[in-house]
Design a protein around this motif. Structure first.
Motif, PDB file in Angstrom:
ATOM      1  N   TYR A 187       0.839  -1.193   0.000  1.00 53.60           N
ATOM      2  CA  TYR A 187       0.000   0.000   0.000  1.00 53.60           C
ATOM      3  C   TYR A 187       0.878   1.250   0.000  1.00 53.60           C
ATOM      4  O   TYR A 187       1.798   1.387   0.807  1.00 53.60           O
ATOM      5  CB  TYR A 187      -0.902   0.001   1.233  1.00 53.60           C
ATOM      6  CG  TYR A 187      -1.785   1.225   1.318  1.00 53.60           C
ATOM      7  CD1 TYR A 187      -2.954   1.303   0.570  1.00 53.60           C
ATOM      8  CD2 TYR A 187      -1.425   2.301   2.126  1.00 53.60           C
ATOM      9  CE1 TYR A 187      -3.764   2.417   0.636  1.00 53.60           C
ATOM     10  CE2 TYR A 187      -2.235   3.424   2.199  1.00 53.60           C
ATOM     11  CZ  TYR A 187      -3.399   3.478   1.457  1.00 53.60           C
ATOM     12  OH  TYR A 187      -4.188   4.586   1.519  1.00 53.60           O
ATOM     13  N   THR A 203      -6.493  -3.248   1.956  1.00 56.57           N
ATOM     14  CA  THR A 203      -7.544  -3.961   2.685  1.00 56.57           C
ATOM     15  C   THR A 203      -7.808  -5.314   2.038  1.00 56.57           C
ATOM     16  O   THR A 203      -7.954  -5.412   0.822  1.00 56.57           O
ATOM     17  CB  THR A 203      -8.846  -3.137   2.695  1.00 56.57           C
ATOM     18  OG1 THR A 203      -8.599  -1.885   3.331  1.00 56.57           O
ATOM     19  CG2 THR A 203      -9.948  -3.875   3.440  1.00 56.57           C
ATOM     20  N   GLY A 204      -7.840  -6.342   2.870  1.00 55.84           N
ATOM     21  CA  GLY A 204      -8.106  -7.688   2.365  1.00 55.84           C
ATOM     22  C   GLY A 204      -6.869  -8.554   2.232  1.00 55.84           C
ATOM     23  O   GLY A 204      -6.984  -9.745   1.937  1.00 55.84           O
ATOM     24  N   TYR A 206      -2.635  -9.466   3.781  1.00 51.15           N
ATOM     25  CA  TYR A 206      -1.696  -9.327   4.889  1.00 51.15           C
ATOM     26  C   TYR A 206      -0.430 -10.128   4.577  1.00 51.15           C
ATOM     27  O   TYR A 206      -0.324 -10.791   3.545  1.00 51.15           O
ATOM     28  CB  TYR A 206      -2.332  -9.804   6.203  1.00 51.15           C
ATOM     29  CG  TYR A 206      -2.444 -11.312   6.346  1.00 51.15           C
ATOM     30  CD1 TYR A 206      -1.503 -12.035   7.071  1.00 51.15           C
ATOM     31  CD2 TYR A 206      -3.501 -12.019   5.769  1.00 51.15           C
ATOM     32  CE1 TYR A 206      -1.604 -13.414   7.218  1.00 51.15           C
ATOM     33  CE2 TYR A 206      -3.612 -13.390   5.907  1.00 51.15           C
ATOM     34  CZ  TYR A 206      -2.657 -14.089   6.635  1.00 51.15           C
ATOM     35  OH  TYR A 206      -2.748 -15.447   6.760  1.00 51.15           O
ATOM     36  N   CYS A 214      -6.979 -12.046   3.776  1.00 49.07           N
ATOM     37  CA  CYS A 214      -7.566 -12.046   5.115  1.00 49.07           C
ATOM     38  C   CYS A 214      -8.660 -13.108   5.213  1.00 49.07           C
ATOM     39  O   CYS A 214      -9.321 -13.428   4.217  1.00 49.07           O
ATOM     40  CB  CYS A 214      -8.167 -10.673   5.422  1.00 49.07           C
ATOM     41  SG  CYS A 214      -6.949  -9.340   5.575  1.00 49.07           S
ATOM     42  N   ASP A 220     -15.676  -6.299   7.121  1.00 52.31           N
ATOM     43  CA  ASP A 220     -15.161  -5.350   6.135  1.00 52.31           C
ATOM     44  C   ASP A 220     -13.852  -5.817   5.514  1.00 52.31           C
ATOM     45  O   ASP A 220     -13.070  -5.023   4.999  1.00 52.31           O
ATOM     46  CB  ASP A 220     -14.968  -3.962   6.752  1.00 52.31           C
ATOM     47  CG  ASP A 220     -16.272  -3.363   7.249  1.00 52.31           C
ATOM     48  OD1 ASP A 220     -17.316  -3.637   6.629  1.00 52.31           O
ATOM     49  OD2 ASP A 220     -16.240  -2.641   8.261  1.00 52.31           O
ATOM     50  N   ASN A 221     -13.581  -7.129   5.610  1.00 48.40           N
ATOM     51  CA  ASN A 221     -12.402  -7.732   4.977  1.00 48.40           C
ATOM     52  C   ASN A 221     -11.086  -7.152   5.516  1.00 48.40           C
ATOM     53  O   ASN A 221     -10.078  -7.094   4.815  1.00 48.40           O
ATOM     54  CB  ASN A 221     -12.459  -7.527   3.456  1.00 48.40           C
ATOM     55  CG  ASN A 221     -11.709  -8.611   2.706  1.00 48.40           C
ATOM     56  OD1 ASN A 221     -11.509  -9.710   3.225  1.00 48.40           O
ATOM     57  ND2 ASN A 221     -11.283  -8.316   1.492  1.00 48.40           N
ATOM     58  N   ALA A 222     -11.101  -6.717   6.786  1.00 51.75           N
ATOM     59  CA  ALA A 222      -9.914  -6.083   7.379  1.00 51.75           C
ATOM     60  C   ALA A 222      -9.258  -6.989   8.403  1.00 51.75           C
ATOM     61  O   ALA A 222      -9.924  -7.540   9.286  1.00 51.75           O
ATOM     62  CB  ALA A 222     -10.310  -4.761   8.033  1.00 51.75           C
ATOM     63  N   LYS A 225      -1.987  -6.665   9.645  1.00 51.01           N
ATOM     64  CA  LYS A 225      -1.019  -6.805   8.552  1.00 51.01           C
ATOM     65  C   LYS A 225      -0.034  -7.953   8.780  1.00 51.01           C
ATOM     66  O   LYS A 225       0.325  -8.674   7.847  1.00 51.01           O
ATOM     67  CB  LYS A 225      -0.264  -5.479   8.378  1.00 51.01           C
ATOM     68  CG  LYS A 225       0.688  -5.456   7.181  1.00 51.01           C
ATOM     69  CD  LYS A 225       2.105  -5.722   7.570  1.00 51.01           C
ATOM     70  CE  LYS A 225       3.023  -5.719   6.369  1.00 51.01           C
ATOM     71  NZ  LYS A 225       4.374  -6.189   6.670  1.00 51.01           N
TER      72      LYS A 225
END
Length: 291
Positions: A187, A203-204, A206, A214, A220-222, A225
């Motif tokens: 990111y 997001t999504g 890691y 994830c 919220d697909n979070a 990391k």
């Protein structure tokens, strides 16, 4: 007191600068990646891979440079394949240190692309427009803020020459090409300059290189990391720890829908029969059977 405040302020500025520099660091994403070129000189120590081997020695005979065919070609190119999309910040070119060869590098183009149909595919990052031989820089860094998989150095010669002092043939004698950037999965295009690990992920995703997904039950697909642990769990997810709760909820919704349908059917049937009874009652009464 005023002096103390100024010194403290400078300290804060210095700390912020150091932190910012740390976040913006990149690595050489071209190092040891596959490379190719338009032609070879014929010597086994002057091949395309020498340009991404990490050796910055600029003497042609020390085995750290490449050399395309010297006599005849009107075009010459060298390309590195970084194997995936990279978020590029800058590119450093290191050319052989023979001053007399500036006329050979002069006029080169630098491209970033996702395809290799032609040497000029993609985005033109830089073109050398030196008007004199002394202006040609043999070690130089170009800012190229683009995303791409391939980096190509391209040169050509025309008749008449673009500049009278150009070497008559197109050839390249690159010693090193460094692409400073990060994998595009990072990111903001920020990564560790030594390991290449991402500082942040989209997001999504890691992991060190943001290449893992994830868990499906993360709200919220979070997720975190480093570990992939959900920041917040979606209790209605259809997978993971809360799958049973979700399935039970769905089953209850289905049962409710069925009962509503049954009640609706029964209500409709009752209303119809009730209307039929009233209609028959009125008909019989009018016929005189009921007084």
């Amino acid at each position: 007191m005023a002096t103390g405040k100024v010194i403290w302020g400078r300290g804060v500025i210095l700390i912020l600068f150091i932190v910012y520099q740390g976040i913006r660091s990149e690595q050489n994403v071209a190092l040891s990646k596959p490379s190719e070129q338009s032609s070879d000189q014929g010597r086994p120590d002057l091949v395309a891979s020498k340009v991404v081997d990490g050796c910055l020695d600029r003497k042609m005979d020390n085995g750290c440079c490449t050399h395309t065919q010297g006599s005849g070609p009107k075009t010459a190119w060298w390309r590195v394949d970084m194997k995936e999309l990279m978020t590029i910040n800058s590119i450093t070119i290191t050319y052989t240190n023979t001053v007399e060869r500036r006329d050979r590098l002069a006029g080169y183009h630098l491209y970033i692309s996702n395809t290799t149909s032609t040497p000029q595919d993609g985005t033109l990052c830089y073109v050398d427009t030196s008007s004199t031989i002394d202006e040609v820089q043999l070690v130089v860094t170009h800012q190229c803020p683009f995303v791409g998989r391939y980096v190509t150095v391209y040169n050509y010669r025309t008749e008449p020459l673009r500049q009278s002092w150009y070497y008559q043939y197109a050839l390249l004698e690159l010693c090193e090409l460094q692409v400073w950037g990060c994998p595009s999965a990072c990111y903001g295009g920020n990564c560790n300059s030594t390991t290449g690990a991402c500082f942040y992920c989209f997001t999504g995703t890691y992991g060190d290189f943001c290449n893992m997904t994830c868990p499906a039950n993360c709200k919220d697909n979070a997720c975190e990391k480093d570990t992939g642990t959900c920041v917040e769990t979606d209790i209605y997810s259809k997978s993971g720890l809360f799958c049973c709760i979700s399935n039970a909820r769905d089953q209850m919704q289905n049962v409710t829908k069925r009962w509503i349908s049954i009640i609706s059917d029964l209500s409709s049937s009752y209303i119809v029969r009730r209307l039929e009874f009233i209609t028959n009652f009125v008909r019989i009464k009018r016929s005189g059977f009921l007084r």
